[in-house]
Design an enzyme around this catalytic site. Structure first.
Site, PDB file in Angstrom:
ATOM      1  N   GLY A  34      39.017  31.579  42.276  1.00  0.00           N
ATOM      2  CA  GLY A  34      38.120  32.317  40.785  1.00  0.00           C
ATOM      3  C   GLY A  34      39.172  31.700  39.674  1.00  0.00           C
ATOM      4  O   GLY A  34      40.552  31.405  40.005  1.00  0.00           O
ATOM      5  N   ARG A  35      38.569  31.568  38.621  1.00  0.00           N
ATOM      6  CA  ARG A  35      39.035  31.205  37.781  1.00  0.00           C
ATOM      7  C   ARG A  35      38.634  31.910  35.833  1.00  0.00           C
ATOM      8  O   ARG A  35      36.844  32.559  36.882  1.00  0.00           O
ATOM      9  CB  ARG A  35      38.732  29.701  37.469  1.00  0.00           C
ATOM     10  CG  ARG A  35      39.173  29.883  35.652  1.00  0.00           C
ATOM     11  CD  ARG A  35      39.250  27.931  36.131  1.00  0.00           C
ATOM     12  NE  ARG A  35      40.072  27.812  36.062  1.00  0.00           N
ATOM     13  CZ  ARG A  35      41.393  26.840  35.796  1.00  0.00           C
ATOM     14  NH1 ARG A  35      41.116  27.053  34.620  1.00  0.00           N
ATOM     15  NH2 ARG A  35      41.931  26.316  36.861  1.00  0.00           N
ATOM     16  N   GLY A  36      39.150  32.649  35.631  1.00  0.00           N
ATOM     17  CA  GLY A  36      38.807  33.766  34.639  1.00  0.00           C
ATOM     18  C   GLY A  36      39.528  33.221  33.213  1.00  0.00           C
ATOM     19  O   GLY A  36      40.002  32.345  32.942  1.00  0.00           O
ATOM     20  N   GLY A  37      38.326  33.831  31.700  1.00  0.00           N
ATOM     21  CA  GLY A  37      39.284  33.158  30.618  1.00  0.00           C
ATOM     22  C   GLY A  37      40.915  34.037  30.402  1.00  0.00           C
ATOM     23  O   GLY A  37      41.198  33.334  30.130  1.00  0.00           O
ATOM     24  N   MET A  38      41.245  34.155  31.119  1.00  0.00           N
ATOM     25  CA  MET A  38      42.397  35.001  31.411  1.00  0.00           C
ATOM     26  C   MET A  38      43.400  34.933  32.621  1.00  0.00           C
ATOM     27  O   MET A  38      44.679  35.189  32.067  1.00  0.00           O
ATOM     28  CB  MET A  38      43.270  36.534  30.514  1.00  0.00           C
ATOM     29  CG  MET A  38      42.845  36.433  29.564  1.00  0.00           C
ATOM     30  SD  MET A  38      43.523  36.023  27.507  1.00  0.00           S
ATOM     31  CE  MET A  38      42.924  36.135  26.572  1.00  0.00           C
ATOM     32  N   LYS A  56      46.727  35.994  40.917  1.00  0.00           N
ATOM     33  CA  LYS A  56      46.406  35.408  40.603  1.00  0.00           C
ATOM     34  C   LYS A  56      47.669  35.407  38.902  1.00  0.00           C
ATOM     35  O   LYS A  56      49.388  35.944  39.308  1.00  0.00           O
ATOM     36  CB  LYS A  56      46.828  37.212  39.926  1.00  0.00           C
ATOM     37  CG  LYS A  56      46.007  37.227  38.811  1.00  0.00           C
ATOM     38  CD  LYS A  56      45.185  38.597  38.283  1.00  0.00           C
ATOM     39  CE  LYS A  56      43.899  38.391  39.289  1.00  0.00           C
ATOM     40  NZ  LYS A  56      43.681  39.157  38.312  1.00  0.00           N
ATOM     41  N   ASP A 150      36.904  48.037  34.176  1.00  0.00           N
ATOM     42  CA  ASP A 150      35.573  46.245  34.526  1.00  0.00           C
ATOM     43  C   ASP A 150      35.127  46.084  35.412  1.00  0.00           C
ATOM     44  O   ASP A 150      35.541  45.111  36.017  1.00  0.00           O
ATOM     45  CB  ASP A 150      36.604  44.945  34.102  1.00  0.00           C
ATOM     46  CG  ASP A 150      36.357  43.500  34.191  1.00  0.00           C
ATOM     47  OD1 ASP A 150      34.704  43.582  33.153  1.00  0.00           O
ATOM     48  OD2 ASP A 150      37.072  42.505  34.151  1.00  0.00           O
TER      49      ASP A 150
END
Length: 332
Positions: A34-38, A56, A150
């Site tokens: 998984g990948r996000g902006g932060m 993470k 969130d």
């Protein structure tokens, strides 16, 4: 740590594939999940206890901010202290080579986002069954003074259940990187959020203090999407979406999905109220009311005050007419 740990590159440089096989803080990276902006989440092997974990790694700029580091440490400890069957357990949180990390239980399954993308709208029964597990997790976090902020399909993991009566086991994840943490550091501001805007509560947008009722609103957006196949509001751009969360009434679910009992509309309307004071006091109270409504029982809630006139409950009067850029988008 092995010989690669001292390289100047650091865990966030280069392509994700370059981290595969690398050892970071006692964990060997196996694959990206998984990948996000932060942050980036990897499946990794705990070399000390010989177990698979979800690791993470947060963006390096976050570790360089003292305010965020302090908040991260506090919230990680609180999250780790919550022992709940529907919250992904946090095993360890720390810093290595200038990067903050969190090691969590690895959950074999898929997130709710992938489930909805693959299967489309869920039945009311399944949506309520998933919703009640998420609600239980959120209320447990609230009891520990932690507001998630969130709640979205990507943070809800759906694993295989134990039997035909419990076909799925749901976990809520991502407590360690909250919008509150980022807003305190200057990484976010009003109108700028981590993740999608589809589930953000009005008080988060306006910068007002939040409590567990903002998670009630976000959970209601997720539950609505589970049954409708789309979030309550769809707009052409982010500013229009922010306006909708603050001022527009969501379309009745029964109008989007025929056959839904009117009582379900009333429950969702209450949970999606613009003012936190008009919502359910807890996530479990919301989903419990939804389950009763779905069975066709009387909820006693009736129509939300102001629904016919366009007034926002608890607001200063009639809702302003939206400008052209904030009008609804209708897509087939």
């Amino acid at each position: 740590m092995d010989e690669t740990s001292g390289q100047d590159a650091g865990p966030f440089s280069g392509r994700p594939s370059e981290l595969i096989g690398r050892r970071i803080a006692g964990y060997r990276i196996e694959r990206e999940i998984g990948r996000g902006g932060m942050a980036v989440v990897y499946q990794a092997k705990d070399l000390r206890l010989d177990r698979t974990v979800a690791l993470k790694l947060l963006a390096p700029e976050l570790a360089r901010n003292d305010t965020f580091r302090g908040r991260f440490t506090h919230e990680s400890r609180v999250a780790a202290a919550i022992d709940h069957p529907h919250i992904v357990p946090v095993f360890e949180a720390g810093e290595t080579d200038g990067v903050l990390y969190i090691a969590m239980r690895y959950v074999a399954g898929r997130d709710l986002r992938h489930l909805l993308d693959r299967e489309g709208p869920l039945t009311v029964t399944v949506a309520a069954r998933i919703g009640i597990q998420v609600a239980s997790a959120l209320d447990a976090a609230h009891d520990h003074g932690l507001v998630h902020r969130d709640v979205k399909p990507g943070n809800i993991l759906v694993a295989q259940g134990t039997d035909s009566d419990h076909p799925e086991h749901v976990y809520l994840t991502d407590f360690g990187l909250t919008k509150k943490s980022l807003s305190l550091t200057g990484f976010t501001s009003v109108g700028q959020f981590v993740g999608t805007l589809d589930y953000v509560a009005p008080e988060q947008i306006s910068g007002k203090p939040v409590d567990g009722r903002c998670d009630v609103y976000s959970l209601a957006c997720v539950v609505y999407e589970m049954m409708a196949g789309r979030p309550p509001f769809r707009r052409d751009d982010d500013m229009a979406l922010l306006w909708a969360h603050q001022y527009d009434q969501p379309p009745a679910l029964s109008a989007v999905r025929p056959g839904i009992p009117d009582a379900v509309d009333a429950v969702l309307a209450k949970a999606l109220s613009k003012s936190p004071d008009d919502r359910y006091d807890s996530c479990l109270a919301f989903v419990s009311a939804l389950r009763i409504a779905a069975r066709g029982a009387a909820t006693g809630g009736g129509t939300r005050p102001g629904a016919e006139t366009g007034d926002v409950p608890g607001g200063p009067g009639p809702v302003p007419e939206p400008p052209a850029w904030a009008r609804p988008v209708f897509r087939s």
